[in-house]
Scaffold this motif. Structure first.
Motif, mmCIF file in Angstrom:
data_model
loop_
_atom_site.group_PDB
_atom_site.id
_atom_site.type_symbol
_atom_site.label_atom_id
_atom_site.label_comp_id
_atom_site.label_asym_id
_atom_site.label_seq_id
_atom_site.Cartn_x
_atom_site.Cartn_y
_atom_site.Cartn_z
ATOM 1 N N LEU A 44 0.828 -1.204 0.000
ATOM 2 C CA LEU A 44 0.000 0.000 0.000
ATOM 3 C C LEU A 44 0.862 1.252 0.000
ATOM 4 C CD1 LEU A 44 -3.099 0.609 2.243
ATOM 5 C CD2 LEU A 44 -1.232 2.255 2.267
ATOM 6 N N LYS A 45 1.915 1.262 0.828
ATOM 7 C CA LYS A 45 2.761 2.451 0.923
ATOM 8 C C LYS A 45 3.641 2.625 -0.307
ATOM 9 C CE LYS A 45 1.393 4.624 4.411
ATOM 10 N NZ LYS A 45 0.785 5.969 4.206
ATOM 11 N N VAL A 46 4.048 1.531 -0.925
ATOM 12 C CA VAL A 46 4.802 1.653 -2.170
ATOM 13 C C VAL A 46 3.922 2.292 -3.241
ATOM 14 C CG1 VAL A 46 5.893 0.375 -4.048
ATOM 15 C CG2 VAL A 46 6.385 -0.249 -1.679
ATOM 16 N N GLU A 47 2.694 1.803 -3.365
ATOM 17 C CA GLU A 47 1.782 2.371 -4.355
ATOM 18 C C GLU A 47 1.485 3.835 -4.042
ATOM 19 O OE1 GLU A 47 -2.533 1.501 -6.488
ATOM 20 O OE2 GLU A 47 -2.007 0.441 -4.640
ATOM 21 N N HIS A 48 1.247 4.142 -2.773
ATOM 22 C CA HIS A 48 0.989 5.535 -2.378
ATOM 23 C C HIS A 48 2.181 6.423 -2.729
ATOM 24 C CE1 HIS A 48 0.021 9.097 -0.098
ATOM 25 N NE2 HIS A 48 1.055 8.908 0.712
ATOM 26 N N THR A 49 3.376 5.914 -2.532
ATOM 27 C CA THR A 49 4.577 6.686 -2.857
ATOM 28 C C THR A 49 4.618 7.032 -4.337
ATOM 29 O OG1 THR A 49 5.892 5.777 -1.036
ATOM 30 C CG2 THR A 49 7.094 6.570 -2.973
ATOM 31 N N TYR A 50 4.397 6.031 -5.194
ATOM 32 C CA TYR A 50 4.408 6.279 -6.630
ATOM 33 C C TYR A 50 3.318 7.277 -7.030
ATOM 34 C CZ TYR A 50 7.489 2.215 -7.289
ATOM 35 O OH TYR A 50 8.532 1.333 -7.261
ATOM 36 N N GLU A 51 2.137 7.100 -6.462
ATOM 37 C CA GLU A 51 1.029 7.982 -6.818
ATOM 38 C C GLU A 51 1.297 9.414 -6.355
ATOM 39 O OE1 GLU A 51 -1.458 7.287 -8.688
ATOM 40 O OE2 GLU A 51 -1.288 5.105 -8.815
ATOM 41 N N ALA A 52 1.817 9.570 -5.136
ATOM 42 C CA ALA A 52 2.115 10.905 -4.624
ATOM 43 C C ALA A 52 3.200 11.579 -5.459
ATOM 44 C CB ALA A 52 2.542 10.828 -3.160
ATOM 45 N N ALA A 53 4.202 10.814 -5.866
ATOM 46 C CA ALA A 53 5.252 11.376 -6.720
ATOM 47 C C ALA A 53 4.665 11.856 -8.043
ATOM 48 C CB ALA A 53 6.343 10.338 -6.965
ATOM 49 N N GLY A 54 3.788 11.047 -8.633
ATOM 50 C CA GLY A 54 3.150 11.447 -9.879
ATOM 51 C C GLY A 54 2.302 12.695 -9.721
ATOM 52 N N LEU A 55 1.606 12.807 -8.589
ATOM 53 C CA LEU A 55 0.794 13.999 -8.332
ATOM 54 C C LEU A 55 1.671 15.228 -8.113
ATOM 55 C CD1 LEU A 55 -1.916 12.405 -6.036
ATOM 56 C CD2 LEU A 55 -2.340 13.503 -8.251
ATOM 57 N N CYS A 56 2.799 15.057 -7.433
ATOM 58 C CA CYS A 56 3.741 16.171 -7.284
ATOM 59 C C CYS A 56 4.191 16.670 -8.652
ATOM 60 C CB CYS A 56 4.953 15.742 -6.460
ATOM 61 S SG CYS A 56 4.672 15.637 -4.682
ATOM 62 N N ASP A 57 4.461 15.737 -9.545
ATOM 63 C CA ASP A 57 4.844 16.084 -10.912
ATOM 64 C C ASP A 57 3.732 16.903 -11.580
ATOM 65 O OD1 ASP A 57 6.669 14.759 -13.472
ATOM 66 O OD2 ASP A 57 4.664 15.486 -13.936
ATOM 67 N N GLU A 58 2.503 16.416 -11.479
ATOM 68 C CA GLU A 58 1.381 17.105 -12.116
ATOM 69 C C GLU A 58 1.179 18.506 -11.547
ATOM 70 O OE1 GLU A 58 -2.326 15.062 -12.608
ATOM 71 O OE2 GLU A 58 -1.349 13.105 -12.530
ATOM 72 N N ILE A 59 1.251 18.630 -10.230
ATOM 73 C CA ILE A 59 1.052 19.935 -9.597
ATOM 74 C C ILE A 59 2.148 20.902 -10.021
ATOM 75 C CG2 ILE A 59 0.992 21.171 -7.394
ATOM 76 C CD1 ILE A 59 -0.190 18.560 -6.175
ATOM 77 N N ALA A 60 3.394 20.432 -9.997
ATOM 78 C CA ALA A 60 4.517 21.295 -10.365
ATOM 79 C C ALA A 60 4.407 21.753 -11.814
ATOM 80 C CB ALA A 60 5.837 20.564 -10.131
ATOM 81 N N ARG A 61 4.007 20.840 -12.702
ATOM 82 C CA ARG A 61 3.817 21.222 -14.096
ATOM 83 C C ARG A 61 2.674 22.220 -14.233
ATOM 84 N NH1 ARG A 61 6.645 18.198 -17.670
ATOM 85 N NH2 ARG A 61 7.627 16.310 -16.833
ATOM 86 N N GLY A 62 1.610 21.987 -13.481
ATOM 87 C CA GLY A 62 0.479 22.904 -13.525
ATOM 88 C C GLY A 62 0.828 24.303 -13.050
ATOM 89 N N GLU A 63 1.813 24.382 -12.154
ATOM 90 C CA GLU A 63 2.280 25.676 -11.662
ATOM 91 C C GLU A 63 3.276 26.325 -12.614
ATOM 92 O OE1 GLU A 63 1.350 27.440 -8.866
ATOM 93 O OE2 GLU A 63 -0.267 25.959 -8.833
ATOM 94 N N GLY A 64 3.623 25.623 -13.687
ATOM 95 C CA GLY A 64 4.546 26.176 -14.669
ATOM 96 C C GLY A 64 5.989 26.216 -14.216
ATOM 97 N N LEU A 65 6.367 25.319 -13.311
ATOM 98 C CA LEU A 65 7.743 25.313 -12.815
ATOM 99 C C LEU A 65 8.697 24.804 -13.894
ATOM 100 C CD1 LEU A 65 7.349 23.912 -9.178
ATOM 101 C CD2 LEU A 65 7.202 26.273 -9.993
ATOM 102 N N PRO A 66 9.946 25.242 -13.851
ATOM 103 C CA PRO A 66 10.932 24.725 -14.810
ATOM 104 C C PRO A 66 11.158 23.235 -14.599
ATOM 105 C CG PRO A 66 11.987 26.089 -13.136
ATOM 106 C CD PRO A 66 10.518 26.270 -12.958
#
Length: 204
Positions: A44-66
């Protein structure tokens, strides 16, 4: 553009540049291989880790970060819960109130493991801040703008995926408590209830 697929999650992580993320995924998978993969709570925690990392990616891209900052946000997500595995190993629970602060334990783990992910001093500082503060009730004053940015991205991604986790998993698997205790306000590991203990020495 490279595409790294996190095996078993169905998650795709897109990034430009070299194979930094692939190397970090290898390091993370090597770390969690020390723990019992047959335990549903580890999975469960491995899957949560991958999902949270992917969401961090999406949020950062949405904010227009380099692109470099998008990669840093992704890595914050990958490492935010690294203390959970040792927490479960030592105490058999994800409840901070019944064990210790998993965020503080994560910082302790990263003292030994950070070099497998990055040696960049600024990245190390940002990651340590994100890990240390991701489960606090609120962010403290005095953070730099960059610290607050990456802490907020990590916290938001974590909480968004926790909704998925609770929807798909049992209270027993997530928290080690029954639904009745959860409905009465059992510990969620967010620091609102109970006193967090200092981490015990890491099991070797």
């Amino acid at each position: 553009m490279l595409v790294i697929v996190a095996e078993g999650t169905g998650g795709y992580f897109f990034f430009s540049g070299d194979v930094m993320r692939e190397s970090c995924l290898d390091a993370f998978n090597s770390y969690v291989a020390r723990y019992d993969a047959s335990d549903e709570r580890i999975a469960l925690k491995v899957e949560h880790t991958y999902e949270a990392a992917g969401l961090c990616d999406e949020i950062a891209r949405g904010e227009g970060l380099p692109s470099a900052d998008v990669d840093l946000a992704w890595l914050c997500g990958l490492l935010h819960d690294i203390g959970r595995f040792e927490q479960l190993c030592q105490w058999g629970t994800f409840s901070d109130a019944d064990s210790c602060s998993h965020a503080a334990l994560g910082i302790q783990v990263l003292k030994d493991e950070m070099g497998s992910f990055t040696n960049d001093p600024e990245w190390v500082h940002i990651i340590e801040s994100a890990v240390a503060l991701h489960s606090d009730f609120r962010l403290p004053p005095g953070l730099s703008a960059r610290e607050r940015l990456f802490c907020t991205i990590t916290r938001d991604a974590d909480k968004v995926d926790i909704l998925r986790v609770f929807n798909q998993s049992s209270c027993e698997a997530v928290l080690g408590i029954d639904p009745g205790e959860f409905s009465r306000g059992g510990d969620l590991g967010c620091g609102v209830r109970g006193v967090r203990r200092a981490p015990a020495p890491l099991a070797r």
